[in-house]
Design an enzyme around this catalytic site. Structure first.
Site, mmCIF file in Angstrom:
data_model
loop_
_atom_site.group_PDB
_atom_site.id
_atom_site.type_symbol
_atom_site.label_atom_id
_atom_site.label_comp_id
_atom_site.label_asym_id
_atom_site.label_seq_id
_atom_site.Cartn_x
_atom_site.Cartn_y
_atom_site.Cartn_z
ATOM 1 C CD GLU A 57 -1.908 -2.349 1.250
ATOM 2 O OE1 GLU A 57 -0.791 -2.690 1.696
ATOM 3 O OE2 GLU A 57 -2.796 -3.179 0.977
ATOM 4 C CG HIS B 4 -11.272 -6.721 6.491
ATOM 5 N ND1 HIS B 4 -10.231 -7.030 7.325
ATOM 6 C CD2 HIS B 4 -10.834 -7.041 5.250
ATOM 7 C CE1 HIS B 4 -9.223 -7.527 6.619
ATOM 8 N NE2 HIS B 4 -9.566 -7.543 5.350
#
Ligand SMILES: Cc1ncc(C[n+]2csc(CCOP(=O)(O)OP(=O)(O)O)c2C)c(N)n1
Ligand SMILES: [Mg+2]
Lengths: 325, 330
Positions: free
Chosen positions: A60, A129
Site C-alpha cells: 500500500e 475490515h
C-alpha cells in the site's frame, strides 16, 4: 432511464475517465486481471490495457507513493486501497505526503491523486475490515473527502474527483455495491462540496451519508406516517463540507439530527453539530442530536454488529424525543 | 519449480510413532474443521469472509509441533489451522467462527481474528503484514524475561511484499531476536500468482538482505517442516537469532469463500491434490508398519472430535448484547 448498480456506476466513471483523459490510469491490488476484490474494475484492463489498469503487489505504501510521484509528473492516478481500513498501512503517504505536497511547495505542484476505498460495516467482516474511516482524515488539511450515497452520486462525484487537481479520498460503501437505481442515460459529473437535499420537509433536518443516508430515508418514511416531515440531507462531500446547505435547512426546521456510521469523537458529525450550534444557535429549538456508533471497534457476531450500527429506530426515537418538547 | 520433487516423504528415525500419529491427528482435525466451516458458510452461519487453509495442514502442524505452550505464535486470517495446531480447542475455535459467546474471543473476533493467549496463540491478523512486527515484540519480551521462549510467525507469500515484512526481518536480525518467520508460500496472494509479484527465485532468498538464514522446504511434507522449524527454533533458543522459512504449499480452495479460483491453470489443483500432505504422512506411517486399521481409527477419532466440537459450538448462545461495550479498555 437505465438501471445501474452503485458498483457499475463507479466502474463506468473510471471507464469514462480513462477514455476521456489519457493521463488517467488505475493501480491497485488485483484490480486488473481479477477485476478487483469488489469487482469494481472488472473488464477495465481488457478495455484499456495493462499499462493503464495496473496490478500491484500487496504494497500500500508503494501504491500511494507511486500515485503521488506520477501525479507530480502530470498523470492523474486512481489508486484502489480495497478495504478502507488498509489506509492505516499507508497513512504517512496520505496524511504527510499527499495532503501537504502542494502547500509545502507554495503551490509549485499539484497532486491530482484519487484514492478509492471501501467503507462500511454490516457484513460481518470484523474489526479490521468494517470501519468507515473518513474521520481518520478529517484533521488533515489538503485532502478532499467524498462519500457517495447513491448510484448517480457515485458516478458523478467520482468523475469530479478524478478531474479535481487536488487529492481526493473517495469512499465507497461496500454494503451498497449492489444497490440499483434508475439513472439518466447520460450521467454527468457532480461538483464536489455540494450537499444534496434527498427529501424535503419542514419539521426536522437529518444529515446522513452512505448507508446512514439510506436509513435516514427509511426513518423519514416512518416519521411521515406519524405526521413528521423530515428533511434528509446527504453531504456527499465530507471535506469541504457544505455547511451552508445544512444551515439553510436548519433555519427552516429548527431541529438537527446527524447520523454517522462511526464513533462520535473527532468525527464530521461532531464537527457539523458544533458548527451548527455556533452558527445557527438562534434557529435551533433544541440542542442538535448526534447519532453515532458506540466508542468500540466493530464487533463480529451478527447481533453485536447490528447493535453497533445506528439503526432506523435510533433515528426515529431521537426525532420523536425532540418532538415531545 | 514450486512443486515437491518426490511424492514420498523422508522418514525421520528420531521421531517415534506416537509423534507421527499425533501430527496426523492434528492435520485430520484441521482438515475436518475447515470442511465444517465451509459447510457452515453455505448455511449462512459464518459472516463476512472466511479463508480456509485446506491443503496447508503440514505447514502449521509441522511447525507448531516443535513449540512449547510458552512459545508464542501469530498468524493470518488464514489461521484456523495454525491456532488449532498451537493448541486451541476445536469447539472454541468453531464457536468463534460462528459468533458464539463460547468462542475464543467471545464472538467478537470472528473467522479472521482467532486468539487464544492461554496457549500462546496471540492472534490471527487481517491486515497483511501487521503481525510480523508484533512477533518481534513477543520474542523481545521473552528474552527480556530471561526465558528461552521463541516466537513463530506465519504469513503468506504475498505478505513478503509489504513494508512491515522488511522492517521486521531487519529488526529481528539486528536484535538477534528468537523469531521464526514462517512463510507459507501457497503460490497465490489473493488472485495473483506469487511469481507475478516478485523477481526473486525463492522467497527464502530475501533472508539474505537481512543477514539471516533462509531455507526453502516442501511445505506439504510435515517431517521436513518439523525438521526445518526445529532447527530454526534451536537457533533461536540458543540466542543465535531469527530464521526465514519458505514452505511451498498449496491451498485447495479459493482465497476466500467468494473466490472460485479461476486464475489457476487447468490441472494445477489436481496436481497438488496428488501431493496432499495428509496422504503423504499416512503413506509414511504405512511404510513404518502402522496398520490400515490403526490409521482408520485415527481418522474416525478426528472425525468424531470435529463433529462433537461443531455440535457443542452450535448449541452455545450468541454473545450478550452488553458484550458490545466490554473489553475496549483494561
Ligand atoms: C494491508 C492489506 N492489504 C491488502 C489486504 C487484502 N488481502 C487479504 S489477503 C491478501 C492476500 C495475501 O496473500 P498471502 O500473503 O500470500 O496469504 P494467503 O492468503 O495466500 O494465505 C490480500 C491482498 C489486506 N488484508 N491487508
Ligand atoms: Mg499466498
Amino acid at each position: 432511464m437505465s438501471v445501474l448498480t452503485y458498483r457499475e456506476a463507479i466502474k463506468q466513471a473510471q471507464a469514462d475517465a480513462l477514455a476521456a483523459d489519457p493521463t488517467v490510469f488505475l493501480l491497485g491490488e488485483d484490480i486488473a486481471a481479477a477485476g478487483g476484490a469488489f469487482k469494481v474494475t472488472d473488464g477495465l484492463m481488457d478495455a484499456f490495457g495493462s499499462d493503464r489498469v495496473m496490478d500491484t503487489p500487496i504494497s500500500e505504501q508503494a501504491i500511494i507513493g507511486a500515485a503521488i510521484g506520477a501525479a507530480l509528473k502530470g498523470a492523474r492516478p486512481v489508486a484502489e486501497l480495497m478495504f478502507a481500513d488498509f489506509a492505516g498501512v499507508c497513512f504517512d503517504q496520505i496524511a504527510n505526503q499527499l495532503a501537504k505536497y502542494r502547500y509545502m511547495t507554495a503551490g509549485q505542484v499539484s497532486v491530482p491523486v484519487t484514492i478509492r476505498l471501501a467503507n462500511g460495516a454490516g457484513q460481518g467482516f470484523g474489526s479490521q475490515h468494517s470501519q468507515s474511516v473518513e474521520n481518520w482524515f478529517l484533521n488533515v488539511p489538503g485532502l478532499k473527502i467524498v462519500a457517495p450515497g447513491s448510484v448517480e452520486d457515485a458516478y458523478g462525484l467520482l468523475r469530479s474527483s478524478i478531474a479535481d487537481d487536488d487529492p481526493v479520498l473517495f469512499f465507497e460503501h461496500k454494503a451498497m455495491y449492489n444497490v440499483k437505481a434508475d439513472v439518466p442515460p447520460e450521467l454527468v459529473p457532480i461538483p464536489l462540496g455540494r450537499a444534496h437535499v434527498v427529501r424535503s420537509g419542514d419539521d426536522v433536518t437529518i444529515v446522513a451519508s452512505q448507508a446512514m443516508r439510506r436509513r435516514a430515508e427509511e426513518a423519514a418514511d416512518k416519521l411521515s406516517a406519524q405526521g413528521i416531515a423530515a428533511e434528509v440531507i446527504d453531504p456527499r462531500t465530507i471535506l469541504p463540507f457544505d455547511y451552508e446547505s445544512v444551515a439553510a435547512s436548519v433555519t427552516r426546521t429548527n431541529r438537527l439530527v446527524v447520523v454517522q456510521e462511526s464513533s462520535a469523537a473527532g468525527s464530521w458529525g461532531a464537527t457539523l453539530v458544533a458548527r451548527m450550534a455556533a452558527e445557527c444557535f438562534e434557529s435551533l429549538d433544541l440542542a442538535p442530536v448526534l447519532i453515532s456508533a458506540p466508542d468500540t471497534p466493530v464487533p463480529y457476531a451478527g447481533a453485536l454488529e447490528a447493535a453497533w450500527i445506528p439503526g432506523v429506530d435510533d433515528i426515529c426515537t431521537a426525532v420523536l424525543a425532540m418532538d415531545r418538547y | 519449480m514450486d512443486y515437491p520433487e518426490r511424492w514420498e516423504i523422508d522418514d525421520d528415525p528420531s521421531l517415534d510413532e506416537a509423534a507421527l500419529l499425533e501430527m496426523l491427528r492434528a492435520m485430520l482435525e484441521i482438515r475436518g474443521l475447515e470442511d465444517e466451516i465451509q459447510r457452515a458458510f453455505t448455511k449462512d452461519l459464518v459472516r463476512g469472509s472466511t479463508h480456509l487453509c485446506t491443503g496447508q495442514e503440514a505447514a502449521v502442524v509441522g511447525a507448531c509441533s516443535v513449540l512449547r505452550t510458552t512459545d508464542s505464535m501469530v498468524c493470518t486470517y488464514r489461521g484456523h489451522g495454525a491456532v488449532l495446531a498451537k493448541g486451541a480447542s476445536l469447539a472454541a475455535t468453531f464457536a468463534e467462527i460462528v459468533g458464539r459467546e463460547t468462542g475464543l474471543c467471545g464472538g467478537k473476533g470472528g473467522s479472521m481474528h482467532l486468539t487464544d493467549a492461554g496457549v500462546g496463540a496471540y492472534g490471527s491478523f487481517a491486515i497483511v503484514g501487521a503481525h510480523l512486527p508484533i512477533a518481534n515484540g513477543l520474542a523481545l519480551a521473552a528474552r527480556q524475561q530471561g526465558s528461552d521462549a521463541v516466537s513463530l510467525c506465519f504469513f503468506g507469500d504475498g505478505s513478503t511484499n509489504i513494508g512491515a515484512f522488511h522492517e521486521s526481518l531487519n529488526l529481528a536480525a539486528v536484535w538477534s531476536l528468537p523469531v521464526i518467520f514462517f512463510c507459507e508460500n501457497n503460490l497465490y496472494g489473493e488472485y495473483t500468482a506469487w511469481r507475478a509479484t516478485a523477481r526473486v527465485d525463492r522467497l527464502a532468498d530475501r533472508a539474505g538482505s537481512y543477514g539471516m538464514p533462509g531455507v526453502r522446504i516442501d511445505g506439504n511434507d510435515v517431517i521436513a517442516v518439523r525438521r526445518a522449524t526445529g532447527q530454526a527454533v534451536e537457533r533461536a533458543r540458543a540466542g543465535e537469532g531469527p530464521t526465514l522459512i519458505e514452505a511451498v504449499t498449496y491451498r485447495h480452495r479459493g482465497h476466500s469463500r467468494t473466490d472460485p479460483a479461476k486464475y489457476r491453470p487447468d490441472g494445477e489443483l489436481e496436481r497438488w491434490l496428488k501431493v496432499d500432505p495428509i496422504r503423504r504422512l499416512e503413506n509414511l506411517l504405512a511404510t513404518r508398519g502402522v496398520s490400515p486399521e490403526r490409521l482408520q481409527e485415527i481418522t474416525a477419532a478426528a472425525r468424531d472430535a470435529v463433529r462433537d466440537a461443531v455440535e457443542e459450538a452450535l448449541s452455545a448462545a450468541p454473545p450478550r448484547l452488553e458484550a458490545l461495550y466490554e473489553d475496549v479498555y483494561a
